[in-house]
Design an enzyme around this catalytic site. Structure first.
Site, PDB file in Angstrom:
ATOM      1  N   GLY A 188       0.824  -1.209   0.000  1.00 33.49           N
ATOM      2  CA  GLY A 188       0.000   0.000   0.000  1.00 33.49           C
ATOM      3  C   GLY A 188       0.854   1.254   0.000  1.00 33.49           C
ATOM      4  O   GLY A 188       2.088   1.202   0.081  1.00 33.49           O
ATOM      5  N   HIS A 196      -9.483  14.809   1.113  1.00 31.21           N
ATOM      6  CA  HIS A 196      -8.513  13.795   0.733  1.00 31.21           C
ATOM      7  C   HIS A 196      -8.630  13.492  -0.764  1.00 31.21           C
ATOM      8  O   HIS A 196      -9.546  13.980  -1.432  1.00 31.21           O
ATOM      9  CB  HIS A 196      -8.724  12.497   1.522  1.00 31.21           C
ATOM     10  CG  HIS A 196      -8.277  12.567   2.940  1.00 31.21           C
ATOM     11  ND1 HIS A 196      -9.097  13.049   3.938  1.00 31.21           N
ATOM     12  CD2 HIS A 196      -7.109  12.230   3.538  1.00 31.21           C
ATOM     13  CE1 HIS A 196      -8.450  13.009   5.094  1.00 31.21           C
ATOM     14  NE2 HIS A 196      -7.250  12.517   4.880  1.00 31.21           N
ATOM     15  N   HIS A 197      -7.725  12.677  -1.261  1.00 35.02           N
ATOM     16  CA  HIS A 197      -7.704  12.272  -2.662  1.00 35.02           C
ATOM     17  C   HIS A 197      -8.939  11.437  -3.007  1.00 35.02           C
ATOM     18  O   HIS A 197      -9.620  10.905  -2.127  1.00 35.02           O
ATOM     19  CB  HIS A 197      -6.433  11.471  -2.959  1.00 35.02           C
ATOM     20  CG  HIS A 197      -6.237  10.312  -2.029  1.00 35.02           C
ATOM     21  ND1 HIS A 197      -6.775   9.066  -2.259  1.00 35.02           N
ATOM     22  CD2 HIS A 197      -5.571  10.210  -0.851  1.00 35.02           C
ATOM     23  CE1 HIS A 197      -6.459   8.250  -1.277  1.00 35.02           C
ATOM     24  NE2 HIS A 197      -5.723   8.902  -0.413  1.00 35.02           N
ATOM     25  N   LYS A 225      -9.661   7.702  -1.629  1.00 31.42           N
ATOM     26  CA  LYS A 225      -9.960   7.394  -0.232  1.00 31.42           C
ATOM     27  C   LYS A 225     -11.432   7.029  -0.102  1.00 31.42           C
ATOM     28  O   LYS A 225     -12.311   7.788  -0.516  1.00 31.42           O
ATOM     29  CB  LYS A 225      -9.614   8.582   0.678  1.00 31.42           C
ATOM     30  CG  LYS A 225      -9.795   8.268   2.170  1.00 31.42           C
ATOM     31  CD  LYS A 225      -9.220   9.361   3.051  1.00 31.42           C
ATOM     32  CE  LYS A 225      -9.412   9.043   4.529  1.00 31.42           C
ATOM     33  NZ  LYS A 225      -8.712   7.797   4.923  1.00 31.42           N
TER      34      LYS A 225
END
Length: 237
Positions: A15, A149-150, A153
């Site tokens: 990850g 967040h991106h 997510k």
């Protein structure tokens, strides 16, 4: 005097966080030595000198002092059980844990030193303390938490936002949440306290994911050799 490196197991090694941890341990004098990297599947047995293990092979990893876990809830039980069996410390940033898993972690902390955090940034650890303090001093003020967040997510609100909200609740506030998913935002958290005619904003913005990995390594080096217990990042600064 030479300090023996902390022997690390990285769980969730493929990850984003796992890759950052491996790179930092390889590039910097972190005080840590990665003895095993664990992922769902492996394509090679050794990468950059680090032995690779599939999740199904977890029981066969070599001796380690601390496991750093950034995986998924379905992989959490196995690494927790392994740490208990080996008497090793656990540093986990896996979010989305069930209530049962949180209870298992609490029970495990009576046997091993453990630190779970939704965010291992040292700055966020300080923000948590500031939010709790502000909520205590500002009874009756509105409290809103906005996190960004991106787009990849999945959970919303973020684990960090919920942790900040818990700090606000402990101080008597009733937080409301808003989530933004856009582009490649690493992580931004704004906690706002507002009353008639005035407003206070406490914010943390991450521009680089390495800050989370550095924080996890910082915690890992300070968790080795501790007595069993549940530790917060702020306690290990």
């Amino acid at each position: 005097m030479t300090t023996t490196p902390v022997r690390l197991l990285i769980h969730g090694a493929t990850g984003r966080m796992g890759q950052a941890l491996l790179r930092l341990c390889r590039e910097q004098d972190s005080g840590c030595e990665v003895v095993a990297a664990v992922a769902r599947r492996v394509d090679a047995r050794v990468v950059d000198g680090v032995p690779q293990f599939a999740a199904a092979e977890l029981a066969g990893v070599p001796a380690f002092d601390v496991a750093i876990d950034f995986s998924l809830p379905e992989g959490f039980d196995a690494i927790l059980s392994l740490c208990i069996a080996r008497g090793a410390a656990l540093v986990s940033g896996t979010t989305g844990l069930s209530d049962a898993q949180k209870a298992q972690l609490d029970t495990a902390s009576t046997k091993i030193p453990a630190a779970w955090a939704s965010n291992f940034s040292l700055g966020v650890a300080v923000l948590h303390e500031l939010v709790a303090r502000a909520a205590t001093l500002l009874p009756g003020w509105d409290c809103d938490i906005v996190e960004a967040h991106h787009t990849r997510k999945l959970d919303a609100p973020s684990g960090t936002a919920l942790t900040l909200g818990a700090a606000a609740q402990a101080g008597g506030a009733q937080p409301h949440y808003a989530s933004i998913r856009a582009g490649d935002i690493v992580g931004e958290h704004l906690v706002q306290f507002a009353a008639a005619g005035e407003r206070i904003e406490l914010a943390h913005r991450a521009s680089n994911r390495d800050i989370f990995a550095r924080g996890a390594l910082h915690v890992a080096t300070r968790l080795r050799g501790r007595t069993p217990g549940s530790y917060r990042v702020a306690e290990l600064l």
